[in-house]
Design an enzyme around this catalytic site. Structure first.
Site, PDB file in Angstrom:
ATOM      1  N   THR A   1     -30.634 -28.682 -26.029  1.00 58.91           N
ATOM      2  CA  THR A   1     -31.477 -29.554 -25.204  1.00 58.91           C
ATOM      3  C   THR A   1     -32.652 -30.053 -26.045  1.00 58.91           C
ATOM      4  O   THR A   1     -33.403 -29.263 -26.635  1.00 58.91           O
ATOM      5  CB  THR A   1     -31.983 -28.804 -23.964  1.00 58.91           C
ATOM      6  OG1 THR A   1     -30.857 -28.349 -23.206  1.00 58.91           O
ATOM      7  CG2 THR A   1     -32.846 -29.712 -23.093  1.00 58.91           C
TER       8      THR A   1
ATOM      9  N   THR B   1     -28.055 -22.553 -26.272  1.00 59.86           N
ATOM     10  CA  THR B   1     -27.812 -21.430 -25.356  1.00 59.86           C
ATOM     11  C   THR B   1     -26.382 -20.951 -25.598  1.00 59.86           C
ATOM     12  O   THR B   1     -25.414 -21.600 -25.200  1.00 59.86           O
ATOM     13  CB  THR B   1     -27.996 -21.855 -23.890  1.00 59.86           C
ATOM     14  OG1 THR B   1     -29.346 -22.294 -23.708  1.00 59.86           O
ATOM     15  CG2 THR B   1     -27.709 -20.692 -22.955  1.00 59.86           C
TER      16      THR B   1
ATOM     17  N   HIS C   1     -24.440 -27.082 -26.593  1.00 61.68           N
ATOM     18  CA  HIS C   1     -25.352 -28.206 -26.828  1.00 61.68           C
ATOM     19  C   HIS C   1     -26.772 -27.677 -27.037  1.00 61.68           C
ATOM     20  O   HIS C   1     -27.082 -26.533 -26.673  1.00 61.68           O
ATOM     21  CB  HIS C   1     -25.328 -29.181 -25.644  1.00 61.68           C
ATOM     22  CG  HIS C   1     -25.794 -28.571 -24.365  1.00 61.68           C
ATOM     23  ND1 HIS C   1     -24.937 -27.903 -23.509  1.00 61.68           N
ATOM     24  CD2 HIS C   1     -27.039 -28.498 -23.788  1.00 61.68           C
ATOM     25  CE1 HIS C   1     -25.614 -27.452 -22.473  1.00 61.68           C
ATOM     26  NE2 HIS C   1     -26.899 -27.801 -22.615  1.00 61.68           N
TER      27      HIS C   1
ATOM     28  N   HIS D   1     -33.015 -25.162 -28.862  1.00 64.09           N
ATOM     29  CA  HIS D   1     -32.118 -24.049 -29.190  1.00 64.09           C
ATOM     30  C   HIS D   1     -30.742 -24.279 -28.553  1.00 64.09           C
ATOM     31  O   HIS D   1     -30.596 -25.073 -27.619  1.00 64.09           O
ATOM     32  CB  HIS D   1     -32.703 -22.722 -28.684  1.00 64.09           C
ATOM     33  CG  HIS D   1     -32.798 -22.671 -27.183  1.00 64.09           C
ATOM     34  ND1 HIS D   1     -33.894 -23.154 -26.498  1.00 64.09           N
ATOM     35  CD2 HIS D   1     -31.930 -22.212 -26.226  1.00 64.09           C
ATOM     36  CE1 HIS D   1     -33.703 -23.002 -25.192  1.00 64.09           C
ATOM     37  NE2 HIS D   1     -32.513 -22.431 -25.010  1.00 64.09           N
TER      38      HIS D   1
END
Length: 835
Positions: free
Chosen positions: A799, A720, A797, A718
């Site tokens: 992860t 953030t 970004h 996902h």
């Protein structure tokens, strides 16, 4: 920069010129902004909008609609000041030199023998005040006159040590043709003529600090303005002088006796204004032909009554006869008496002539005393000679320049001097005064004490930066004076020097952050012009001789889009961006990299740093007409009145990021001044904004995608989309904001194109297309006092793994949002929404 508006394009090609065609898809404000950031000096603006011209002129940028090629040719070849309210162009055009001509706007000069000392084949031409006599040369759709003259050079010659006028003028004209003159010096008189009438309409008490001879005609119409200067040289001050003898030194090749007489009378007028705040009758005995009366009456309406056996053609009433002490009773109250009686020596024996002169001096003094003895509101200026005399200790000694330094000086007296103590002054002391002292200013009022005047509007142009003023007191005055226009020297140094040498003095230097003003505009000369109905074709250059113009109590403070606005903010960066770095994106690249944002894909579109603040900091020397502090403050209190243009409200953290980029820029350039300025602006931002950081977050906003084009081993990859530090009872408020922003969030055009190691053991995919929405939601949270976002820059970004992996590059791929949710860190999802 000058903007010359045309309805049709022209075939000619002009140097340093760009064409801008009005963009109908944008409003007038956006067109004005784009024009102001073009890099050439001349802008030919086609299919123009009148509103755009108005916006540019209010910004201090000269912009005028032209109707003919002749108008274009005239304005493109020289600089000018434009009164956009009255539609008058004041040219600063020295092309008249090609006619073997020098010009003056002082009539008395034309009555001297100056032409004997001009360059061979040259002539002198009188052009009237600010070139008013040249209006007939220009048959244009607007009023036009050439305000350029050589009076500044002629006056500089008079006060210089040079005697050879021809060589002096040759040198100065060559300097003028090659050396950068401060544009403000050329347009200042036009500015003052607009400034003071407008102030007097709104303010009963106006105080002017530091007037010089350049303003000696400007203030003749304003007797109520209280002047502060450097004070007078009093009779009692001669106690410091040693006795000397007659020197006999020639000052000027041509006769400047009229100039001396004019300065004496003007000194008396302004001294009278200071005492009585009204216009006097002017009586004059001797000093014929007094051609300079024409100049004084050309500027202001005065009544002159004169006595002299010779003609005085410009006097209101002239008595072609001698004046005797018994005639004093003819003189009225509320007046000035100028006594300039002295017999020419002719062929007389020196001793006999000297005796006559001394007798006349005593007679002159008797007339002066008799005049002042009765009545009221009187000032007298009387011609004296160096001799043993008893004089009132409070009388003012004048020694304005004259053709030769001999034995004459002048005494300025008022009724109070008549009753004061008298002191014996030896002849040698008076010779010492004559030989060594030149009165350099017609304004001899008392010095200004740097303190607040609650009932007055203070004007202090180029007067308070001198280091004989206490710097902290100057700052205190600017911070606390409710109504004023005060200038201080801007810190143009690279080593953050607190003071700089200028001519034979030192000046304190200042930055806008040195002041804590309330509702004051801090701008440049051209920015200030726009506030008073003027604009100029050339912005001030960063010469080191530049000043901040600080206007307190102006009703234009909240008109952020009109005055001291963001026009030209990117012009300097546009001018230099193709130098070493050879890319139009260099500024964007530097700003992102200096904030550790290494994803430069779309850097010119996805800004994480305020370009306005960044450019205003690093290039402040080139454009400080933009009042950065005011812009920040009005945004912080949500009182920004946007009239037009492409507007994007910045999140406070974007301003902080800009300061950090500017600090890194300053460090690389070894620019200590920009470094301090950037630090202080960052501190100011933190003062006016209540920024809190979620550096110890307990909730986060997550975005889950339908497709991830990379391999991953985390449970649910996902984005953030920001972290929060909130109490549990604030969760409903956060959910409400997410619901309000739902459409905007789901409309984000999100893409990815590569993976990288964020740090050891954290493998992530880049994300583009979310920053503008991130900063919008940041602003909404900020205004609702919800702590959102960390102190370090937000780097979006996804992860993918907590193992070290090889980086991958793919074709840019669009990511489809599946859901947006609010989750407690190390806890449960408390809210989830889908499109």
């Amino acid at each position: 920069m000058k903007v010359l508006a045309l309805r049709h394009s022209v075939a000619q090609v002009y140097a340093d010129t760009q064409v801008y065609v009005h963009d109908d898809t944008k409003d007038s404000y956006e067109n004005a902004f784009l024009i102001s950031n073009l890099t050439t000096h001349n802008i030919l603006y086609l299919n123009y909008s009148i509103k755009t011209l108005e916006i540019l002129n209010k910004s201090g940028i000269a912009a005028i609609a032209l109707q003919s090629l002749e108008e274009l040719f005239t304005l493109i070849r020289c600089n000018f000041t434009y009164d956009y309210e009255l539609d008058i162009i004041y040219l600063h055009d020295y092309s008249y030199y090609t006619n073997n001509e020098i010009r003056t706007d002082q009539h008395w000069i034309t009555k001297t023998n100056i032409e004997e000392y001009l360059l061979p084949g040259w002539k002198l031409t009188y052009v009237g005040y600010n070139g008013s006599e040249t209006r007939g040369h220009y048959n244009f759709s607007f009023k036009c006159q050439n305000a350029a003259t050589d009076d500044d050079l002629i006056i500089e010659y008079i006060y210089s040590e040079a005697l050879d006028f021809q060589n002096f003028m040759l040198k100065k004209i060559k300097e003028r043709m090659t050396t950068s003159l401060p544009i403000a010096r050329l347009s200042n008189r036009v500015f003052r003529d607009k400034l003071f009438p407008s102030l007097l309409k709104e303010h009963k008490n106006v105080v002017n600090v530091g007037p010089r001879n350049e303003s000696m005609f400007t203030f003749l119409n304003y007797p109520t303005i209280k002047q502060f200067s450097n004070g007078a040289y009093l009779v009692k001050d001669t106690i410091k002088l040693k006795q000397e003898r007659w020197l006999g030194k020639r000052i000027s090749q041509f006769d400047i006796g009229q100039y001396k007489n004019m300065l004496n009378v003007l000194t008396a007028i302004y001294y009278y204004y200071n005492l009585y705040k009204s216009k006097p009758i002017i009586y004059m005995i001797g000093s014929a032909p007094s051609y300079w009366i024409y100049d004084v009456r050309h500027y202001s309406d005065f009544f002159f009554e004169t006595w002299d056996p010779l003609d005085t053609p410009y006097s209101s009433i002239h008595h072609k006869e001698l004046f005797f002490i018994n005639d004093v009773k003819k003189l009225k109250d509320n007046s000035i008496l100028y006594i300039d009686i002295r017999t020419d020596r002719g062929n007389a024996d020196w001793k006999k002539w000297r005796k006559t002169v001394e007798e006349q001096t005593i007679n002159n003094l008797d007339i002066a005393y008799e005049y002042l003895r009765t009545g009221k509101a009187k000032v007298c200026c009387v011609k004296m000679t160096a001799m043993d005399l008893e004089l009132p200790i409070s009388a003012k000694l004048l020694h304005h320049p004259t053709t030769e330094i001999r034995s004459e000086f002048y005494l300025l007296l008022d009724t109070w001097d008549l009753t004061n103590i008298r002191r014996f002054i030896p002849k040698g002391v008076l010779y010492s005064f004559i030989n060594n002292i030149i009165t350099e200013n017609v304004f001899i009022q008392q010095p200004f004490k740097v303190k607040v005047l609650n009932d007055s509007y203070i004007v202090a142009l180029y007067a308070l930066s001198n280091d004989f003023n206490n710097r902290s007191e100057v700052i205190k005055l600017i911070n606390n004076q409710k109504q004023s226009l005060i200038t201080v020297r801007i810190n143009n140094t690279f080593k953050d020097e607190p003071k700089v040498g200028f001519k034979n003095i030192y000046d304190w230097t200042f930055l806008p952050t040195d002041f804590d003003t309330k509702e004051a505009i801090i701008t440049s000369y051209d920015g200030c012009l726009g506030l008073f109905g003027l604009s100029i074709s050339l912005a001030s250059k960063p010469t080191g001789n530049n000043h901040l113009f600080i206007l307190s109590g102006t009703d234009k403070y909240y008109k952020l889009d009109q005055f001291a606005n963001h026009t030209s903010i990117s012009r300097r960066s546009h001018q230099i961006r193709f130098s070493e770095s050879a890319t139009s994106y260099s500024g964007y690249i530097f700003r992102d990299l200096s904030n550790n944002n290494f994803n430069l894909i779309g850097t010119n579109i996805e800004n994480s740093v305020s370009g306005h603040v960044y450019n205003a900091l690093i290039y402040y020397r080139y454009n400080y007409s933009f009042d950065l502090k005011r812009w920040i403050y009005l945004h912080s209190i949500d009182k920004v009145d946007i009239e037009g243009g492409k507007y994007y409200e910045l999140a406070p953290i974007e301003l902080i990021y800009a300061c950090r980029s500017a600090k890194e820029f300053a460090t690389l350039q070894d620019d200590l001044t920009v470094l301090r300025y950037s630090n202080e602006i960052e501190n100011y931002i933190n003062t006016v904004y209540s920024i809190t950081y979620a550096d110890d977050p307990n909730y986060f906003i997550g975005i889950q995608f339908r497709n991830i084009p990379y391999k991953y081993d985390v449970k649910i990859p996902h984005l953030t989309f920001g972290v929060l530090h909130i109490s549990d009872n604030m969760v409903p408020d956060v959910i409400d904001i997410l619901k309000i922003m739902k459409n905007e969030l789901f409309k984000m055009d999100i893409t990815t194109s590569y993976t990288y190691m964020l740090s050891d053991g954290i493998y992530v995919a880049n994300v583009s297309g979310v920053l503008s929405t991130y900063f919008k939601i940041y602003n909404v949270f900020y205004k609702n006092q919800i702590t959102f976002g960390q102190s370090r820059m937000f780097i979006p970004h996804i992860t993918l793994s907590f193992n070290n992996m090889r980086t991958v590059r793919i074709e840019t791929t669009k990511l489809q949002i599946k859901s947006i949710y609010l989750r407690k860190i190390k806890g449960d999802t408390v809210f989830d929404m889908v499109e």
